[in-house]
Write a protein that holds these residues in place. Structure first.
Motif, PDB file in Angstrom:
ATOM      1  N   TYR A 399       0.824  -1.204   0.000  1.00 61.06           N
ATOM      2  CA  TYR A 399       0.000   0.000   0.000  1.00 61.06           C
ATOM      3  C   TYR A 399       0.865   1.264   0.000  1.00 61.06           C
ATOM      4  N   ARG A 400       2.007   1.181   0.665  1.00 62.09           N
ATOM      5  CA  ARG A 400       2.854   2.375   0.802  1.00 62.09           C
ATOM      6  C   ARG A 400       3.782   2.576  -0.383  1.00 62.09           C
ATOM      7  N   TRP A 401       4.341   1.512  -0.938  1.00 59.86           N
ATOM      8  CA  TRP A 401       5.388   1.653  -1.936  1.00 59.86           C
ATOM      9  C   TRP A 401       4.976   1.243  -3.343  1.00 59.86           C
ATOM     10  N   LEU A 402       3.822   0.579  -3.510  1.00 57.68           N
ATOM     11  CA  LEU A 402       3.400   0.143  -4.849  1.00 57.68           C
ATOM     12  C   LEU A 402       1.989   0.599  -5.210  1.00 57.68           C
ATOM     13  N   PRO A 403       1.477   1.685  -4.682  1.00 54.63           N
ATOM     14  CA  PRO A 403       0.065   2.018  -4.973  1.00 54.63           C
ATOM     15  C   PRO A 403      -0.180   2.358  -6.433  1.00 54.63           C
ATOM     16  N   THR A 404       0.761   3.070  -7.068  1.00 53.57           N
ATOM     17  CA  THR A 404       0.564   3.441  -8.470  1.00 53.57           C
ATOM     18  C   THR A 404       0.564   2.215  -9.367  1.00 53.57           C
ATOM     19  N   GLU A 405       1.497   1.302  -9.116  1.00 53.80           N
ATOM     20  CA  GLU A 405       1.539   0.073  -9.904  1.00 53.80           C
ATOM     21  C   GLU A 405       0.283  -0.762  -9.687  1.00 53.80           C
ATOM     22  N   MET A 406      -0.218  -0.789  -8.462  1.00 54.72           N
ATOM     23  CA  MET A 406      -1.434  -1.552  -8.172  1.00 54.72           C
ATOM     24  C   MET A 406      -2.636  -0.948  -8.900  1.00 54.72           C
ATOM     25  N   ALA A 407      -2.705   0.381  -8.941  1.00 50.70           N
ATOM     26  CA  ALA A 407      -3.816   1.025  -9.645  1.00 50.70           C
ATOM     27  C   ALA A 407      -3.724   0.820 -11.152  1.00 50.70           C
ATOM     28  N   ALA A 408      -2.487   0.751 -11.676  1.00 50.44           N
ATOM     29  CA  ALA A 408      -2.319   0.586 -13.130  1.00 50.44           C
ATOM     30  C   ALA A 408      -2.596  -0.840 -13.578  1.00 50.44           C
ATOM     31  N   ARG A 409      -2.428  -1.819 -12.697  1.00 51.52           N
ATOM     32  CA  ARG A 409      -2.633  -3.232 -13.059  1.00 51.52           C
ATOM     33  C   ARG A 409      -3.609  -3.894 -12.079  1.00 51.52           C
ATOM     34  N   PRO A 410      -4.849  -3.460 -12.037  1.00 54.52           N
ATOM     35  CA  PRO A 410      -5.803  -4.053 -11.087  1.00 54.52           C
ATOM     36  C   PRO A 410      -6.076  -5.517 -11.368  1.00 54.52           C
ATOM     37  N   TRP A 411      -5.966  -5.937 -12.635  1.00 52.87           N
ATOM     38  CA  TRP A 411      -6.208  -7.334 -12.982  1.00 52.87           C
ATOM     39  C   TRP A 411      -5.169  -8.271 -12.371  1.00 52.87           C
ATOM     40  N   LEU A 412      -4.004  -7.727 -11.959  1.00 52.05           N
ATOM     41  CA  LEU A 412      -2.960  -8.534 -11.335  1.00 52.05           C
ATOM     42  C   LEU A 412      -2.961  -8.383  -9.818  1.00 52.05           C
ATOM     43  N   TYR A 413      -2.931  -7.136  -9.353  1.00 54.57           N
ATOM     44  CA  TYR A 413      -2.754  -6.911  -7.914  1.00 54.57           C
ATOM     45  C   TYR A 413      -4.035  -7.126  -7.120  1.00 54.57           C
ATOM     46  N   GLY A 414      -5.186  -6.895  -7.728  1.00 55.48           N
ATOM     47  CA  GLY A 414      -6.426  -7.169  -7.012  1.00 55.48           C
ATOM     48  C   GLY A 414      -6.578  -8.637  -6.643  1.00 55.48           C
TER      49      GLY A 414
END
Length: 483
Positions: A399-414
């Protein structure tokens, strides 16, 4: 030459020679003393920090309620209810009568002096009176039982005061909040707070009225389940090794410490009207926040940073777990409170979806540790606590260090977030089933046949020999003492 016959040391009531000191009892008192000293040291430290910021801490707040108007009368009577589990029904009636009499007296005096009005002093007086009774009029196991009951009631109140102090400290020491990071990470989960918030707005006031009751009365529901688990203490004269109140208190103790590491105020404050001038914009729940490079958000010195993890979720999960051993109505009530609490935390804008996942992992880890501390640590328990701790740390770090990547790839990080949380849930369920099989050996779905009463060797229907089999250490019906 005559020799003096050898003296045989007297045997205790179980037929064994007494040890020079009883290790279990000494270890128990040592552990209780160490836990008490650690708790007192923690409260003193919290009191000192609170006074450094200009407000009173948990010790002062609880001490003043002996005389002055309490902050919460129901909370004090909840503590009295937990204390009364060690009393007989006659003693409970006397205790309630004394508490009511003291409260009526305080009410009349405050009314005459035009002072602040509230109730609950009588309950606190009776809880303290049980401790005095145990120290002055009881000995041995009875004294320990009364002191445990008093400690349980006082810890409930102290836990609430400690939580309030923690929240004030978070608002004073954390000038910025990390809501932008969690909101970005929440895109990987399809922004559930915005989704459920719009649903509640569309179904208000029926849905919001019900969920406000569920959300606000979670402590009452937990108290009812806890009292159900402790209902036989007065008869058996011992506490169960593990019960709901233990986990509830530890969650409330350690949860606010995470707030200091990861301060978050929630979408209704950071992106809604409740944040006032400090909100980044009035977006919740109609407009999703933009996905940009997140930065810490300056916020006021009043709003608690109490979102990560969601302790309401953690408490609701714990309530659900402990309600599984109750009646069908209690199991349904536990499920209803879990679903209702999760819906309320999201729909009222108090938490993000990422907070809820962290709260689930946090609850299962604490519950496993508390259960193992009561029943003994085994390999499965150690693995589960290690897994939960690791997953919780990974969640906070992502949540602290990868939020942008998580938002850009929701199909993976979700799916990954749901998968690691589900792994902890699966590990807990599997360990719980293993414990259940060990506790109830035999054919699944069948209860083991009751053991036949012991008979004298070589006789049929022999008369009693004067020895009570229940006092023999190896007797099958001997009941171990639960700490």
């Amino acid at each position: 030459m005559m020799t003096e016959p050898t003296r045989i040391p007297p045997r205790d009531d179980r037929g064994t020679q007494p040890a020079p000191w009883r290790r279990p009892r000494v270890v128990l008192w040592f552990a209780a003393g160490a836990a008490g000293a650690a708790t007192l040291g923690f409260l003193v430290a919290l009191e000192t920090v609170a006074r450094g910021y200009g407000f009173s801490g948990p010790i002062t707040e609880q001490s003043r309620e002996v005389i002055f108007a309490p902050e919460s009368g129901p909370l004090l009577y909840g503590g009295l209810a937990l204390t009364m589990v060690v009393l007989t029904w006659r003693q409970r009636l006397i205790a309630m009568g004394i508490a009511a009499g003291v409260d009526v007296t305080f009410f009349l005096v405050r009314w005459a002096l035009d002072a602040d009005m509230n109730f609950g002093n009588g309950a606190l007086w009776v809880v303290l009176g049980v401790a005095v009774l145990g120290l002055t009029r009881r000995t041995g196991q009875e004294r320990l039982l009364l002191l445990k009951g008093t400690g349980l009631g006082l810890l409930l109140v102290a836990g609430h005061k400690t939580g309030d102090t923690w929240l004030l400290i978070t608002s004073k020491t954390r000038a910025t909040v990390l809501d932008a990071y969690v909101a970005a990470a929440d895109h990987a989960l399809a922004d559930p707070s915005w989704l459920v918030g719009r649903f509640l707005n569309a179904t208000a006031p029926v849905s919001t009225g019900i969920l406000h009751v569920v959300y606000g009365q979670l402590p009452l529901a937990a108290a009812l389940v806890g009292l159900y688990q402790l209902r036989r203490v007065a008869v058996e004269r011992r506490f169960p090794a593990h019960h709901l109140v233990r986990t509830f208190l530890v969650i409330g103790l350690f949860g606010p410490a995470i707030y200091m590491i990861f301060p978050v105020v929630g979408p209704v404050f950071a992106y809604g009207t409740d944040g006032g001038a400090w909100a980044t914009a009035n977006l919740w729940p109609d407009v999703l926040p933009p996905v940009t490079d997140p930065q810490p958000i300056p916020f006021d010195g009043i709003t608690p940073r109490n979102c990560m993890p969601s302790l309401h979720t953690a408490w609701a999960v714990t309530l659900f777990i402990h309600s599984r051993d109750g009646s069908r109505a209690m199991r349904w009530a536990g499920t209803f409170w879990l679903v209702g609490t999760l819906t309320a935390t999201l729909g009222f804008g108090y938490h993000y979806g990422a907070d809820l996942l962290a709260g689930v992992v946090f609850a299962l880890t604490i519950e496993t540790a508390m259960r193992c501390s009561a029943h003994g640590w085994d390999r499965a328990g150690v693995r589960l606590v290690a897994l939960g701790t690791a997953v919780f740390a990974v969640q906070l770090a992502s949540y602290r260090w990868l939020p942008t990547e998580m938002a850009a790839r929701p199909w993976l990080y979700g799916p990954l977030l749901l998968l690691v949380t589900g792994a902890v849930v699966y590990a807990y369920v599997r360990a719980a089933r293993e414990r259940e099989r060990e506790r109830k050996p035999g054919v699944p779905g069948q209860r083991p046949a009751p053991a036949e009463p012991a008979k004298a060797v070589g006789t049929t229907g022999a008369a009693p020999t004067g020895t009570d089999d229940s006092q023999v250490p190896d007797a099958t019906d001997a009941k171990p003492e639960l700490v």
